[in-house]
Scaffold this active site. Structure first.
Site, PDB file in Angstrom:
ATOM      1  N   SER A 146       0.813  -1.215   0.000  1.00 23.75           N
ATOM      2  CA  SER A 146       0.000   0.000   0.000  1.00 23.75           C
ATOM      3  C   SER A 146       0.846   1.265   0.000  1.00 23.75           C
ATOM      4  O   SER A 146       0.333   2.343  -0.268  1.00 23.75           O
ATOM      5  CB  SER A 146      -0.864   0.046   1.258  1.00 23.75           C
ATOM      6  OG  SER A 146      -1.804  -0.962   1.226  1.00 23.75           O
ATOM      7  N   HIS A 150      -0.262  -1.852  -7.422  1.00 24.38           N
ATOM      8  CA  HIS A 150      -1.084  -1.594  -6.233  1.00 24.38           C
ATOM      9  C   HIS A 150      -2.578  -1.665  -6.540  1.00 24.38           C
ATOM     10  O   HIS A 150      -3.115  -0.786  -7.201  1.00 24.38           O
ATOM     11  CB  HIS A 150      -0.706  -0.210  -5.661  1.00 24.38           C
ATOM     12  CG  HIS A 150      -1.446   0.130  -4.419  1.00 24.38           C
ATOM     13  ND1 HIS A 150      -1.819   1.411  -4.097  1.00 24.38           N
ATOM     14  CD2 HIS A 150      -1.906  -0.641  -3.410  1.00 24.38           C
ATOM     15  CE1 HIS A 150      -2.459   1.401  -2.951  1.00 24.38           C
ATOM     16  NE2 HIS A 150      -2.534   0.174  -2.517  1.00 24.38           N
ATOM     17  N   GLU A 190      -2.503   0.978  -9.427  1.00 26.40           N
ATOM     18  CA  GLU A 190      -1.386   1.911  -9.615  1.00 26.40           C
ATOM     19  C   GLU A 190      -0.127   1.103  -9.981  1.00 26.40           C
ATOM     20  O   GLU A 190       0.252   0.186  -9.253  1.00 26.40           O
ATOM     21  CB  GLU A 190      -1.152   2.712  -8.331  1.00 26.40           C
ATOM     22  CG  GLU A 190      -2.323   3.630  -8.005  1.00 26.40           C
ATOM     23  CD  GLU A 190      -2.210   4.302  -6.640  1.00 26.40           C
ATOM     24  OE1 GLU A 190      -2.778   5.390  -6.483  1.00 26.40           O
ATOM     25  OE2 GLU A 190      -1.572   3.744  -5.728  1.00 26.40           O
ATOM     26  N   ASN A 241      -3.846   6.621  -2.063  1.00 23.56           N
ATOM     27  CA  ASN A 241      -3.732   6.544  -0.606  1.00 23.56           C
ATOM     28  C   ASN A 241      -3.275   7.860  -0.007  1.00 23.56           C
ATOM     29  O   ASN A 241      -3.608   8.182   1.129  1.00 23.56           O
ATOM     30  CB  ASN A 241      -2.798   5.407  -0.192  1.00 23.56           C
ATOM     31  CG  ASN A 241      -3.517   4.072  -0.158  1.00 23.56           C
ATOM     32  OD1 ASN A 241      -4.741   4.030  -0.328  1.00 23.56           O
ATOM     33  ND2 ASN A 241      -2.786   3.003   0.046  1.00 23.56           N
TER      34      ASN A 241
HETATM   35  N1  3HC Z   1     -15.718  -8.549  -2.456  1.00 24.90           N
HETATM   36  C1  3HC Z   1     -16.069  -8.836  -3.727  1.00 24.90           C
HETATM   37  N2  3HC Z   1     -17.090  -8.230  -4.351  1.00 24.90           N
HETATM   38  C2  3HC Z   1     -17.775  -7.320  -3.635  1.00 24.90           C
HETATM   39  C3  3HC Z   1     -17.458  -6.962  -2.308  1.00 24.90           C
HETATM   40  C4  3HC Z   1     -16.368  -7.640  -1.711  1.00 24.90           C
HETATM   41  N3  3HC Z   1     -15.966  -7.378  -0.474  1.00 24.90           N
HETATM   42  N4  3HC Z   1     -18.325  -6.017  -1.879  1.00 24.90           N
HETATM   43  C5  3HC Z   1     -19.145  -5.771  -2.905  1.00 24.90           C
HETATM   44  N5  3HC Z   1     -18.825  -6.556  -3.955  1.00 24.90           N
HETATM   45  C6  3HC Z   1     -19.451  -6.570  -5.269  1.00 24.90           C
HETATM   46  C7  3HC Z   1     -20.813  -7.216  -5.249  1.00 24.90           C
HETATM   47  O1  3HC Z   1     -20.715  -8.600  -5.466  1.00 24.90           O
HETATM   48  C8  3HC Z   1     -21.492  -6.495  -6.390  1.00 24.90           C
HETATM   49  O2  3HC Z   1     -21.036  -7.042  -7.622  1.00 24.90           O
HETATM   50  P1  3HC Z   1     -22.045  -7.273  -8.864  1.00 24.90           P
HETATM   51  O3  3HC Z   1     -22.812  -6.000  -9.017  1.00 24.90           O
HETATM   52  O4  3HC Z   1     -21.146  -7.561 -10.014  1.00 24.90           O
HETATM   53  O5  3HC Z   1     -22.881  -8.419  -8.468  1.00 24.90           O
HETATM   54  C9  3HC Z   1     -20.910  -5.074  -6.330  1.00 24.90           C
HETATM   55  O6  3HC Z   1     -19.661  -5.209  -5.650  1.00 24.90           O
HETATM   56  C10 3HC Z   1     -21.787  -4.114  -5.565  1.00 24.90           C
HETATM   57  O7  3HC Z   1     -22.072  -4.696  -4.310  1.00 24.90           O
HETATM   58  P2  3HC Z   1     -23.127  -4.117  -3.253  1.00 24.90           P
HETATM   59  O8  3HC Z   1     -24.315  -3.562  -3.981  1.00 24.90           O
HETATM   60  O9  3HC Z   1     -23.362  -5.176  -2.217  1.00 24.90           O
HETATM   61  O10 3HC Z   1     -22.330  -3.039  -2.480  1.00 24.90           O
HETATM   62  P3  3HC Z   1     -22.090  -1.529  -2.767  1.00 24.90           P
HETATM   63  O11 3HC Z   1     -22.764  -1.029  -3.976  1.00 24.90           O
HETATM   64  O12 3HC Z   1     -22.322  -0.908  -1.456  1.00 24.90           O
HETATM   65  O13 3HC Z   1     -20.507  -1.510  -3.081  1.00 24.90           O
HETATM   66  C11 3HC Z   1     -18.237  -1.315  -2.491  1.00 24.90           C
HETATM   67  C12 3HC Z   1     -19.586  -2.007  -2.174  1.00 24.90           C
HETATM   68  C13 3HC Z   1     -17.792  -1.709  -3.890  1.00 24.90           C
HETATM   69  C14 3HC Z   1     -17.231  -1.828  -1.483  1.00 24.90           C
HETATM   70  C15 3HC Z   1     -18.459   0.223  -2.402  1.00 24.90           C
HETATM   71  O14 3HC Z   1     -18.975   0.537  -1.143  1.00 24.90           O
HETATM   72  C16 3HC Z   1     -17.208   1.017  -2.624  1.00 24.90           C
HETATM   73  O15 3HC Z   1     -16.811   1.283  -3.742  1.00 24.90           O
HETATM   74  N6  3HC Z   1     -16.558   1.432  -1.509  1.00 24.90           N
HETATM   75  C17 3HC Z   1     -15.345   2.214  -1.567  1.00 24.90           C
HETATM   76  C18 3HC Z   1     -14.189   1.272  -1.621  1.00 24.90           C
HETATM   77  C19 3HC Z   1     -12.897   2.007  -1.703  1.00 24.90           C
HETATM   78  O16 3HC Z   1     -12.800   3.226  -1.595  1.00 24.90           O
HETATM   79  N7  3HC Z   1     -11.826   1.237  -1.892  1.00 24.90           N
HETATM   80  C20 3HC Z   1     -10.489   1.771  -1.875  1.00 24.90           C
HETATM   81  C21 3HC Z   1      -9.948   1.557  -0.522  1.00 24.90           C
HETATM   82  S1  3HC Z   1      -8.322   2.171  -0.322  1.00 24.90           S
HETATM   83  C22 3HC Z   1      -7.364   0.822  -0.609  1.00 24.90           C
HETATM   84  O17 3HC Z   1      -7.819  -0.214  -0.995  1.00 24.90           O
HETATM   85  C23 3HC Z   1      -5.929   1.053  -0.409  1.00 24.90           C
HETATM   86  C24 3HC Z   1      -5.148  -0.224  -0.254  1.00 24.90           C
HETATM   87  O18 3HC Z   1      -3.788   0.161  -0.199  1.00 24.90           O
HETATM   88  C25 3HC Z   1      -5.521  -1.039   0.944  1.00 24.90           C
END
Ligand code: 3HC
Length: 292
Positions: free
Chosen positions: A123, A144, A156, A195
């Site tokens: 990350s 990333h 990334e 990030n």
């Molecule tokens: N794993 C796999 N698929 C998932 C999932 C998970 N944990 N959560 C949701 N999904 C999928 C569902 O299966 C669904 O797929 P489909 O439409 O193809 O069937 C789709 O995502 C939408 O699911 P939901 O309607 O249940 O959920 P939401 O619409 O609320 O979306 C989310 C969930 C995608 C997690 C959304 O809330 C989101 O985009 N959140 C922001 C996430 C974000 O900002 N990520 C970046 C984090 S920073 C990072 O990662 C840095 C690294 O260094 C750690």
């Protein structure tokens, strides 16, 4: 080697990121092997993979044949040597600790085919801090992914000073083969692009919380309902892991000596209790009912 030359990929670490990157690769036609030092985590990743593919088929997102092909493309093995023996490309998604990553890369250098590219999904640790643990620094880079890696399109790709043009181009193309939207960082920077930006939001959110200006729930609501974020910074921290936030802040503090880098009291409190977020059933929010 170009991305078309990548047919076998190995994922080191089956945790938060690794298990989803594994599923992603297997669903996109790569012979994928996932490994982890914990048999329990590896088993959890395999169980997730099978039920995820089943769910995709039931939902009509994959045909039965595509589902069967994905399942046949993935292997989960405890022995890292076996996992990487014929890999063209390796993605390391182990714990966020420099020494652990350096040891893994030194070992990978000994046991992977000489042409293999070794990428880290770290990350924030830039690959130039890892590449010199190998004898092939030109084939080491950052790749990333974002959480959840099966859903978030962004990846990334970071051009370190040691990276060859071929490593960068192959990595970039590989992301496209996986259906992702890669962006290229022309230079290394701590925390990369997104990030750094999310970190600025998170710091402000934690300050507002720690000062008692608003509850974390209301800060999340402000982001979701006022700015259109899919989730607020506290729920996002639960998704990416409070342990990760703690480790990142501690490393930043150790590097700079600046006390302002230390984790916020709310993060320390939850970290010490083992409340890491979704993966433990409780973080800022309570997920106990959702966790099996
Ligand atoms: N794993 C796999 N698929 C998932 C999932 C998970 N944990 N959560 C949701 N999904 C999928 C569902 O299966 C669904 O797929 P489909 O439409 O193809 O069937 C789709 O995502 C939408 O699911 P939901 O309607 O249940 O959920 P939401 O619409 O609320 O979306 C989310 C969930 C995608 C997690 C959304 O809330 C989101 O985009 N959140 C922001 C996430 C974000 O900002 N990520 C970046 C984090 S920073 C990072 O990662 C840095 C690294 O260094 C750690």
């Amino acid at each position: 080697m170009n991305a078309q030359g990548v047919s076998r990929i190995a994922i080191i670490g089956a945790g938060n990121m690794g298990h989803q990157i594994t599923a992603l690769c297997a669903m996109n036609g790569l012979r994928t092997t996932c490994t982890d030092i914990s048999g329990e985590i590896l088993k959890k990743a395999e169980d997730f993979f099978r039920s995820y593919i089943e769910g995709r088929v039931v939902k009509g997102k994959l045909s039965t044949e595509e589902g069967a092909r994905a399942v046949a493309s993935a292997r989960f093995v405890e022995d890292m040597g076996e996992a990487v023996a014929d890999a063209d490309y390796v993605i390391e998604a182990a714990v966020e600790a420099l020494e652990v990553k350096r040891n893994i890369f030194a070992e990978l250098d000994r046991i992977t085919p000489p042409h293999a590219i070794l990428a880290t999904n770290s990350s924030r640790i830039v690959s130039s801090r890892i590449a010199d643990a190998t004898k092939r620094p030109a084939q080491v880079c950052n790749l990333h992914f974002f959480n959840p890696a099966l859903v978030m399109k962004l990846v990334e790709v970071v051009r370190g000073p040691h990276c060859s043009e071929e490593t960068v181009a192959t990595s970039f193309d590989l992301c496209q083969r996986l259906g992702k939207i890669p962006v290229l960082l022309e230079k290394e920077v701590d925390g990369f692009l997104l990030n750094r930006m999310l970190g600025a939001l998170l710091r402000e959110a934690l300050w507002l919380h720690d000062m008692g200006i608003a509850t974390f729930e209301d800060i999340d609501k402000a982001c979701v309902h006022g700015a259109g974020y899919p989730m607020g910074p506290f729920r996002l921290m639960d998704l990416t892991g409070i342990d990760l936030e703690y480790l990142i802040r501690m490393e930043a503090f150790q590097n700079s000596g600046d006390r302002a880098e230390l984790p916020s009291p709310g993060v320390i409190e939850r970290f010490l209790k083992g409340d890491y977020g979704q993966k433990t059933g409780r973080g800022w929010y309570d997920y106990a009912k959702a966790v099996k």
